[in-house]
Scaffold this motif. Structure first.
Motif, PDB file in Angstrom:
ATOM      1  N   UNK A  81      47.168  66.186   3.743  1.00  0.00           N
ATOM      2  CA  UNK A  81      48.526  65.811   3.104  1.00  0.00           C
ATOM      3  C   UNK A  81      47.897  66.035   1.322  1.00  0.00           C
ATOM      4  N   UNK A  82      46.458  65.512   1.262  1.00  0.00           N
ATOM      5  CA  UNK A  82      46.131  65.591  -0.076  1.00  0.00           C
ATOM      6  C   UNK A  82      45.952  66.850  -0.711  1.00  0.00           C
ATOM      7  N   UNK A  83      45.646  67.728   0.271  1.00  0.00           N
ATOM      8  CA  UNK A  83      45.520  69.311  -0.126  1.00  0.00           C
ATOM      9  C   UNK A  83      46.776  70.116  -0.226  1.00  0.00           C
ATOM     10  N   UNK A  84      47.678  69.697   0.696  1.00  0.00           N
ATOM     11  CA  UNK A  84      48.959  70.083   0.616  1.00  0.00           C
ATOM     12  C   UNK A  84      50.021  68.990   0.378  1.00  0.00           C
ATOM     13  N   UNK A  85      50.271  68.701  -0.709  1.00  0.00           N
ATOM     14  CA  UNK A  85      51.139  67.522  -0.911  1.00  0.00           C
ATOM     15  C   UNK A  85      52.650  67.775  -0.670  1.00  0.00           C
ATOM     16  N   UNK A  86      53.152  68.861  -0.547  1.00  0.00           N
ATOM     17  CA  UNK A  86      54.360  69.070  -0.145  1.00  0.00           C
ATOM     18  C   UNK A  86      54.697  69.217   1.518  1.00  0.00           C
ATOM     19  N   UNK A  87      53.794  69.092   1.982  1.00  0.00           N
ATOM     20  CA  UNK A  87      53.937  69.110   3.582  1.00  0.00           C
ATOM     21  C   UNK A  87      54.266  67.934   4.142  1.00  0.00           C
ATOM     22  N   UNK A  88      54.602  67.977   5.557  1.00  0.00           N
ATOM     23  CA  UNK A  88      54.977  66.668   6.334  1.00  0.00           C
ATOM     24  C   UNK A  88      53.798  66.167   6.861  1.00  0.00           C
ATOM     25  N   UNK A  89      52.469  66.286   6.530  1.00  0.00           N
ATOM     26  CA  UNK A  89      51.276  65.855   7.213  1.00  0.00           C
ATOM     27  C   UNK A  89      50.965  64.314   6.963  1.00  0.00           C
ATOM     28  N   UNK A  90      51.905  63.803   5.734  1.00  0.00           N
ATOM     29  CA  UNK A  90      51.702  62.504   5.641  1.00  0.00           C
ATOM     30  C   UNK A  90      52.324  61.496   6.948  1.00  0.00           C
ATOM     31  N   UNK A  91      53.443  62.193   7.283  1.00  0.00           N
ATOM     32  CA  UNK A  91      54.208  61.873   8.593  1.00  0.00           C
ATOM     33  C   UNK A  91      53.075  61.618   9.598  1.00  0.00           C
ATOM     34  N   UNK A  92      52.374  62.424   9.847  1.00  0.00           N
ATOM     35  CA  UNK A  92      51.362  62.209  10.865  1.00  0.00           C
ATOM     36  C   UNK A  92      50.380  61.057  10.812  1.00  0.00           C
ATOM     37  N   UNK A  93      49.981  61.065   9.473  1.00  0.00           N
ATOM     38  CA  UNK A  93      48.994  59.919   9.090  1.00  0.00           C
ATOM     39  C   UNK A  93      49.490  58.617   9.218  1.00  0.00           C
ATOM     40  N   UNK A  94      50.713  58.365   8.732  1.00  0.00           N
ATOM     41  CA  UNK A  94      51.182  57.064   8.624  1.00  0.00           C
ATOM     42  C   UNK A  94      51.749  56.707  10.119  1.00  0.00           C
ATOM     43  N   UNK A  95      52.190  57.547  10.877  1.00  0.00           N
ATOM     44  CA  UNK A  95      52.684  57.234  12.299  1.00  0.00           C
ATOM     45  C   UNK A  95      51.477  56.808  13.135  1.00  0.00           C
ATOM     46  N   UNK A  96      50.365  57.588  12.916  1.00  0.00           N
ATOM     47  CA  UNK A  96      49.118  57.357  13.647  1.00  0.00           C
ATOM     48  C   UNK A  96      48.638  55.989  13.261  1.00  0.00           C
ATOM     49  N   UNK A  97      48.631  55.892  11.888  1.00  0.00           N
ATOM     50  CA  UNK A  97      48.135  54.609  11.321  1.00  0.00           C
ATOM     51  C   UNK A  97      48.769  53.284  11.936  1.00  0.00           C
TER      52      UNK A  97
END
Length: 381
Positions: A81-97
Motif C-alpha cells: 500500500x505504501x509503495x502503490x498508494x493507488x491500489x486496493x492493498x489497504x483493504x487487505x491490510x485493514x481487513x486482516x488487522x
C-alpha cells in the motif's frame, strides 16, 4: 460391528460465506494489483497470497500458523500500500488487522495496531499527505480496535451466559438425582425392614416346622412341601436383598461416566476430548465398570499434570467376551519414557490384574497411550 460416536470436542465445519469474504478481501486486492506491479513487487504479492490461505481454512495444528500468517499479511499488504498508494492493498491490510484484533488477545491486537499505524505513518510521510487525511486514516485502527473490543466483550458475555445456563442445568440435574436417590434409599429401607425381615422369619419358622415334622414321623410328602416352601422363602429373601442393593446403588453406564469425565476435561482445559464407542453398550459388573472409569480418570489426571491442554481420544469397544479401552493424549510429540510407573498407573494395573485383564501403557508417536482389556462380565441381576 456397529459404531456409535460421541464427540465432545470441536468438529471442522464447512466453509461459509464469511470465510470466503474474509479471504476475498485479501486475495482480490492482490490480484487487482498484479497488472500495475513492477518486478520487485511480485514477491510481496506472492507472500501475501500464500499467507492468506490459512484465513480460508484455519489449520487445526499448529495453532500459531493462522496468527503468524495474518501478521505477515498485514506487513506485506501494508508495504504494498505504501509503495502503490493507488491500489486496493489497504483493504487487505485493514481487513486482516480487524480480523486479528477480533479473534486474538492483547499481544496480537497490539502487534496488528502497531503495524497498521506504522504503515499509515509511512504512507503519509512518503506521499506528503495533508494532516487531515493522515488523521482520518489513523482513526481507522482506533475504530477497528473499539469494534473488536466490543465484539470480544459480547462473545465473552455470551460464553459466561452459556456457562451459567450449563451450571444451572447441572445443578437441577444433580438436585433431581439426589431426590431420586433419597426416594430409592427410603424404598430400600422399607423393603429391608419389612419384606426382608418377614421373609427371614418365615424361613426360620418353616425350618422349625420341617424339623418338627421329621421328629413326629410325618409323611414324606408333607416334609417335601415344607422344604419347598422353605426354599421359596430363602430365594425370596435373597432376591429382596439384591433388590435392596440395587436400590442403594446408582449404577451409571460406563460410556456415560466416561463421557462426563471427558466433558469435565474439556471445560477445564479447553482442549478437544472425543469418545468413540464401538459395539453394543451393555450393563457391566460393578468391578469392571469401576476399573474402566478409574482408568480414564487416572489417565486424564496424568494428562493434566504432564501435558496440559493436550487433546484426548478415548475408544471404548464392547465385544461379546471382553471390553477394550484405549486412552491417547495428543501432545504433538513423542513424550519421554517414564522412569517408573507412578502409583496411579500401578493401581490401575492392579485393578486390571484382579479382573484377569491386560494393561499396556507407554509413549506413542504423538503422546501417551493406555490400552487395557478386561472380561465383559455382565451384571447377574
Amino acid at each position: 460391528m456397529d459404531t456409535v460416536t460421541i464427540t465432545t470436542g470441536e468438529e471442522r465445519r464447512p466453509l461459509g460465506p464469511l470465510d470466503w469474504l474474509r479471504w476475498g478481501l485479501v486475495s482480490f486486492p492482490m490480484l487487482v494489483s498484479i497488472p500495475g506491479a513492477s518486478g520487485w513487487l511480485w514477491p510481496l504479492i506472492g507472500v501475501t497470497l500464500v499467507c492468506s490461505v490459512p484465513m480460508l481454512r484455519p489449520p487445526a495444528r499448529p495453532a500459531w500458523v493462522l496468527p503468524a500468517g495474518m501478521v505477515v499479511v498485514i506487513m506485506s499488504s501494508g508495504t504494498l500500500w505504501v509503495l502503490q498508494p493507488n491500489s486496493l492493498t489497504s483493504v487487505a491490510m485493514f481487513s486482516t488487522t480487524f480480523y486479528l484484533m477480533r479473534a486474538y488477545g492483547k499481544v496480537l491486537t497490539t502487534a496488528a495496531t502497531v503495524l497498521s499505524v506504522i504503515a499509515i505513518v509511512a504512507m503519509a510521510w512518503i506521499h506528503r499527505l495533508d494532516w487531515l487525511s493522515a488523521v482520518s486514516i489513523l482513526s481507522l485502527p482506533v475504530v477497528m480496535l473499539l469494534l473488536a473490543a466490543n465484539r470480544r466483550g459480547r462473545s465473552a458475555r455470551l460464553e459466561q451466559t452459556e456457562l451459567a445456563l450449563a451450571r444451572a442445568q447441572t445443578a437441577a440435574e444433580e438436585h433431581a438425582r439426589a431426590a431420586a436417590l433419597a426416594e430409592r434409599a427410603r424404598i430400600a429401607r422399607e423393603v429391608h425392614d419389612v419384606l426382608a425381615h418377614s421373609l427371614a422369619g418365615l424361613a426360620l419358622n418353616l425350618q422349625g416346622a420341617r424339623l418338627m415334622l421329621v421328629r413326629d414321623g410325618a409323611s414324606p410328602d408333607a416334609v417335601a412341601q415344607v422344604e419347598r416352601a422353605q426354599k421359596l422363602a430363602s430365594d425370596g429373601l435373597a432376591e429382596a436383598r439384591k433388590a435392596v442393593a440395587a436400590l442403594r446403588e446408582d449404577a451409571v453406564p460406563v460410556e456415560r461416566a466416561v463421557a462426563d469425565l471427558l466433558a469435565g476435561y474439556r471445560l477445564d482445559t479447553g482442549a478437544r476430548a472425543d469418545l468413540v464407542v464401538e459395539g453394543e453398550p451393555r450393563e457391566l459388573d460393578a468391578a469392571v465398570g469401576t476399573t474402566l472409569v478409574r482408568a480414564v480418570q487416572e489417565a486424564l489426571a496424568n494428562t493434566r499434570k504432564h501435558a496440559q491442554k493436550a487433546d484426548v481420544d478415548v475408544t471404548l469397544v464392547f465385544s461379546p467376551e471382553q471390553v477394550e479401552l484405549t486412552i491417547a493424549d495428543r501432545q504433538g510429540r513423542r513424550p519421554p519414557d517414564a522412569p517408573a510407573a507412578g502409583y496411579g498407573l500401578r493401581g490401575m494395573g492392579e485393578r486390571v490384574a484382579l479382573l484377569e485383564g491386560e494393561l499396556v501403557s507407554g509413549p506413542g508417536e504423538d503422546g501417551w497411550r493406555i490400552h487395557l482389556t478386561v472380561p465383559a462380565w455382565t451384571c447377574a441381576w
